[in-house]
Design an enzyme around this catalytic site. Structure first.
Site, PDB file in Angstrom:
ATOM      1  N   CYS A   1    -123.754  59.000 -98.240  1.00  8.72           N
ATOM      2  CA  CYS A   1    -124.811  59.963 -97.957  1.00  8.72           C
ATOM      3  C   CYS A   1    -124.359  60.894 -96.827  1.00  8.72           C
ATOM      4  CB  CYS A   1    -126.065  59.205 -97.544  1.00  8.72           C
ATOM      5  SG  CYS A   1    -127.250  60.194 -96.629  1.00  8.72           S
ATOM      6  N   GLU A   2    -124.376  62.176 -97.103  1.00 10.60           N
ATOM      7  CA  GLU A   2    -123.871  63.114 -96.097  1.00 10.60           C
ATOM      8  C   GLU A   2    -124.836  63.322 -94.935  1.00 10.60           C
ATOM      9  OE1 GLU A   2    -123.069  66.694 -98.215  1.00 10.60           O
ATOM     10  OE2 GLU A   2    -125.073  67.521 -97.908  1.00 10.60           O
ATOM     11  N   HIS A   3    -126.045  62.843 -95.075  1.00 10.42           N
ATOM     12  CA  HIS A   3    -127.001  63.001 -93.985  1.00 10.42           C
ATOM     13  C   HIS A   3    -126.898  61.882 -92.956  1.00 10.42           C
ATOM     14  CE1 HIS A   3    -129.410  65.255 -97.242  1.00 10.42           C
ATOM     15  NE2 HIS A   3    -128.703  66.108 -96.540  1.00 10.42           N
ATOM     16  N   HIS A   4    -126.498  60.695 -93.389  1.00  8.08           N
ATOM     17  CA  HIS A   4    -126.469  59.543 -92.491  1.00  8.08           C
ATOM     18  C   HIS A   4    -125.112  58.855 -92.408  1.00  8.08           C
ATOM     19  CE1 HIS A   4    -130.723  59.966 -93.840  1.00  8.08           C
ATOM     20  NE2 HIS A   4    -130.956  59.758 -92.556  1.00  8.08           N
TER      21      HIS A   4
ATOM     22  N   GLN B   1    -127.239  62.829-103.739  1.00  2.00           N
ATOM     23  CA  GLN B   1    -127.237  62.378-105.131  1.00  2.00           C
ATOM     24  C   GLN B   1    -127.491  63.526-106.120  1.00  2.00           C
ATOM     25  OE1 GLN B   1    -129.559  58.817-105.804  1.00  2.00           O
ATOM     26  NE2 GLN B   1    -129.725  59.247-107.996  1.00  2.00           N
TER      27      GLN B   1
ATOM     28  N   HIS C   1    -129.942  53.840-101.839  1.00  2.00           N
ATOM     29  CA  HIS C   1    -129.422  54.480-100.633  1.00  2.00           C
ATOM     30  C   HIS C   1    -129.634  53.563 -99.433  1.00  2.00           C
ATOM     31  CE1 HIS C   1    -128.955  58.721-102.209  1.00  2.00           C
ATOM     32  NE2 HIS C   1    -129.506  58.075-103.216  1.00  2.00           N
TER      33      HIS C   1
ATOM     34  N   CYS D   1    -129.470  54.323 -96.451  1.00  2.00           N
ATOM     35  CA  CYS D   1    -130.283  54.981 -95.427  1.00  2.00           C
ATOM     36  C   CYS D   1    -131.776  54.786 -95.704  1.00  2.00           C
ATOM     37  CB  CYS D   1    -129.931  56.463 -95.324  1.00  2.00           C
ATOM     38  SG  CYS D   1    -130.015  57.372 -96.868  1.00  2.00           S
TER      39      CYS D   1
HETATM   40 ZN   LIG Z   1    -129.109  59.286 -96.133  1.00  2.00          ZN
END
Ligand SMILES: [Zn+2]
Length: 259
Positions: A150-153, A191, A219, A221
């Protein structure tokens, strides 16, 4: 549009009969199925090239995608490891204690592996794997294992990818579908984009009558933080060509990947 009309015609010639028999080819991996559906087996052919209009705007999107080389990995490893040392300190840990001595290097190497998709181009995979074949029945490969970040976390998400396409005189070696998944998933991702990139790559490579991609993923996250929804799954889909325009084709695909 043109494609969808022709496909509609094809389907109208022979109503419904969509209880597709799924045949497993002996030479395929366990998770790989070819599904043959009778209602796609006849009717007018679509001239090669016509499908390209579907994705003209996103052509070139995957042609030059290698952003990292093996040499880059070697060169950036020390700074990456140093960054992990900083992270350990920031977490209140002692990077010098025995158990953590080699952790920054291990973590850096692991992270490079988790993102090795940056080292590969889709065109490398497709070389010598596209075949002219007068096969116009739906091809489905389902339950392809997928591991991504996941590129956010910067934590993993993983799950299954299901791919279907309706060939237009060109087919792709079946194992290559899993390779395409691998290249795009081993990057920092969301995703939704991953789903679309896989569908677009297949469309651009084969110019099929249509493509469907469905991803079901968990996920970390979501399950490890916040509300900790342990069993929550995120499902995304991209439908292109007749999979988007013809509800019957889409429905058939969705039914087959559930079976
Ligand atoms: Zn994430």
């Amino acid at each position: 549009m043109e494609l969808s009309k022709q496909h509609q015609l094809r389907q109208n010639e022979k109503p419904a009969a969509s209880t597709s028999t799924s045949a497993v080819n002996g030479h395929l991996e366990d998770r790989t199925f070819i599904t043959r559906s009778p209602d796609h087996s006849r009717g007018p052919q679509v001239a090669p090239g016509e499908a390209s209009s579907h994705s003209a705007s996103i052509m070139e999107s995957w042609k030059e995608e290698r952003t990292r080389s093996v040499e880059d990995n070697e060169m950036s490893l020390p700074s990456l490891a140093a960054a992990y040392t900083t992270i350990l300190r920031g977490l209140g840990e002692d990077p010098q204690r025995q158990g953590l001595l080699k952790t920054p290097w291990r973590a850096a190497t692991a992270m490079q592996y988790f993102t090795k998709g940056y080292q590969e181009k889709i065109t490398d995979v497709l070389n010598d794997a596209i075949f002219d074949e007068d096969h116009d029945e739906m091809v489905i490969v389902k339950d392809i294992d997928m591991f991504s970040m996941c590129e956010h976390h910067l934590v993993p998400f993983n799950g299954k990818v299901h791919i279907g396409y309706l060939p237009n005189k060109r087919v792709l070696g079946l194992s290559k579908l899993a390779r395409i998944v691998e290249i795009y998933s081993r990057r920092l991702q969301v995703q939704e984009r991953l789903t679309k990139q896989i569908a677009v790559a297949i469309t651009e490579a084969l110019q099929p009558a249509g493509v469907g991609v469905v991803i079901e993923a968990t996920h970390m996250c979501m399950v490890m933080r916040g509300v900790q929804k342990m069993n929550s799954k995120t499902v995304t889909s991209t439908m292109l060509g007749v999979f988007r325009e013809d509800p019957k084709t889409r429905e058939e695909f969705l039914t087959l990947i559930k079976s």
